[in-house]
Write a protein that holds these residues in place. Structure first.
Motif, short mmCIF file in Angstrom:
data_model
loop_
_atom_site.label_atom_id
_atom_site.label_comp_id
_atom_site.label_asym_id
_atom_site.label_seq_id
_atom_site.Cartn_x
_atom_site.Cartn_y
_atom_site.Cartn_z
N SER A 112 15.03 2.89 14.27
CA SER A 112 13.57 3.33 14.47
C SER A 112 12.61 2.55 14.01
CB SER A 112 13.53 4.89 13.73
OG SER A 112 13.94 4.81 12.40
N GLU A 113 11.40 2.66 14.12
CA GLU A 113 10.26 1.88 13.52
C GLU A 113 10.23 2.21 11.93
OE1 GLU A 113 8.33 -0.39 16.63
OE2 GLU A 113 7.64 -0.29 14.44
N TYR A 115 12.51 3.20 9.94
CA TYR A 115 13.47 2.57 9.14
C TYR A 115 13.02 1.07 9.23
CZ TYR A 115 18.21 0.81 7.63
OH TYR A 115 19.25 0.30 6.93
N LEU A 116 12.63 0.61 9.95
CA LEU A 116 12.10 -0.98 10.00
C LEU A 116 11.15 -1.21 9.03
CD1 LEU A 116 12.24 -4.02 11.11
CD2 LEU A 116 10.73 -3.10 12.85
N VAL B 56 13.65 -3.60 18.52
CA VAL B 56 13.87 -2.95 17.13
C VAL B 56 15.04 -3.23 16.49
CG1 VAL B 56 13.16 -1.32 15.93
CG2 VAL B 56 11.75 -1.46 17.91
N GLU B 59 15.44 -6.90 14.98
CA GLU B 59 14.96 -7.10 13.73
C GLU B 59 15.39 -6.37 12.78
OE1 GLU B 59 10.17 -7.16 12.28
OE2 GLU B 59 10.49 -6.53 14.30
N ILE B 60 16.00 -5.25 12.84
CA ILE B 60 16.56 -4.33 11.68
C ILE B 60 17.69 -5.14 11.19
CG2 ILE B 60 17.84 -2.20 11.43
CD1 ILE B 60 15.67 -0.72 12.84
N ARG B 63 16.83 -8.09 9.29
CA ARG B 63 16.67 -7.73 7.92
C ARG B 63 17.75 -7.35 7.10
NH1 ARG B 63 11.11 -8.10 6.88
NH2 ARG B 63 9.71 -8.21 8.64
#
Lengths: 287, 78
Positions: A112-113, A115-116, B56, B59-60, B63
């Motif tokens: 999810s955003e 969590y990002l 998304v 990217e996660i 990171r």
């Protein structure tokens, strides 16, 4: 006269100590009232602190107030059980306003955003990530050890798999123990039992806010808690679900809800657990 | 649900709620989630956005890999 006064004082002391034997807490567990969500702070006499989950976004003020009242900023560690918003929503503000030295979660994906954004905060503040894996132990000093029993490996596949792959942990101080199951459901409970995890615990933080699909009778039999704590919001008819409530009552555990009690405080010493709550400050020793 | 996309018909908009039809079933749908151009009589298409999920997710994972770089594994003493 002085001798008589001393005698009276001495008798009063003896009476007091008989009524409530002193137990010096090695670890304190605060199950913070955050409405629908989880946030649990562990502190030890050794001065160590670990926060499990941070409630939903709107719970951040309550979580921060609890952290400040214990003077634990920056936290030694934050542990996220799973990536649902009612468990991680408040953590970004905790990181920004309190800080942490380490962050731990599992690699189970739920991308999810929100969590990002949390990961962005960790990078910004140079907070390292640690992988949550069954078997890993966290030593909090004073004899308090948190052992990770989950997430399941391999992962449980389901439509609502984030709950079923919660990080489950068991805090022990010699004979005292608290089982913290996140939002584990029947499937994860079954996995824990099937691999012979040591589940028997003095206190159970009930899974998934007392939902219908957690806390099976078999699981409760294995845990055999003397106290079951539900983290839920006031006036929520579904949490605990009536079927779960019935199973918990059948287990003979005493049941406390944050919705009714406010924040619930557990004090663990080598011999047992004492608790009190925001709404009932009188300390009670579990049998 | 077997379709890749679900088509919903906006039957009515009342206060903060849109009442949408899926076949003959009527569901409440938060008005705040409607696109700006939506009105009674419009059709909505609900589908999984795999491209956004992948973006998304990538990217996660990148990171997390950076943040985990120094994890020595094993037990931890705080």
């Amino acid at each position: 006269m002085q001798a008589l006064l001393a005698l009276v004082l001495c008798l009063a002391c003896a009476r007091s100590s008989l009524a409530e034997p002193p137990h010096s807490a090695s670890a304190v567990v605060d199950i913070i009232a955050v409405g629908h969500g989880d946030s649990i702070l562990i502190t030890t006499a050794a001065g160590k602190s670990l926060l499990i989950d941070g409630g939903d976004t709107d719970a951040a003020p309550a979580v921060l107030a609890a952290l400040r009242s214990r003077a634990v900023c920056p936290l030694d560690m934050i542990l996220l059980t799973h990536r649902h918003k009612d468990h991680l929503g408040g953590l970004r503000r905790v990181i920004e306003e309190c800080g942490a030295r380490q962050f731990m979660d599992s690699g189970f994906r739920h991308d999810s955003e929100i969590y990002l954004r949390l990961l962005e905060s960790l990078e910004k503040h140079g907070i390292p990530l640690r992988q949550a894996e069954a078997g890993r132990q966290i030593d909090l000093g004073s004899g308090a050890v948190l052992t990770l029993l989950g997430p399941p490996q391999p992962s449980i596949e389901a439509h609502d798999a984030a709950n079923a792959n919660s990080v489950v942990s068991r805090l022990t101080v010699e004979k005292s123990s608290v089982l913290l199951v996140g939002d584990a459901d029947f499937a994860e409970e079954h996995w824990l039992m099937s691999r012979g995890s040591r589940l028997r615990s003095t206190v159970l933080k009930v899974g998934h806010h007392g939902s219908r699909t957690s806390s099976s009778s078999d699981f409760l039999r294995d845990v055999a808690p003397r106290l079951a704590v539900i983290s839920n919001k006031p006036n929520d008819a579904k949490h605990p679900h009536p079927e779960t409530d019935a199973r918990l009552h059948d287990s003979k555990a005493r049941i406390l809800e944050t919705a009714k009690e406010g924040t619930i405080h557990l004090e663990l010493d080598p011999e047992g657990v004492t608790f009190h709550t925001a709404n009932h400050p009188q300390k009670v020793r579990l049998p | 649900m077997t379709e890749e996309a679900v088509l919903l018909f906006i039957d009515a908009i009342e206060d903060d709620e849109a009442l949408v039809l899926l076949g003959e079933k009527r569901f409440g749908f938060p008005r705040a989630l409607l696109p700006a151009s939506a009105k009674e009589g419009s059709w909505l298409r609900l589908s999984v956005d795999s491209a956004q999920q992948a973006k998304v997710g990538e990217e996660i994972e990148a990171r997390r890999a950076r943040l985990l770089r120094d994890d020595p594994g094993g037990n931890i003493k705080l």
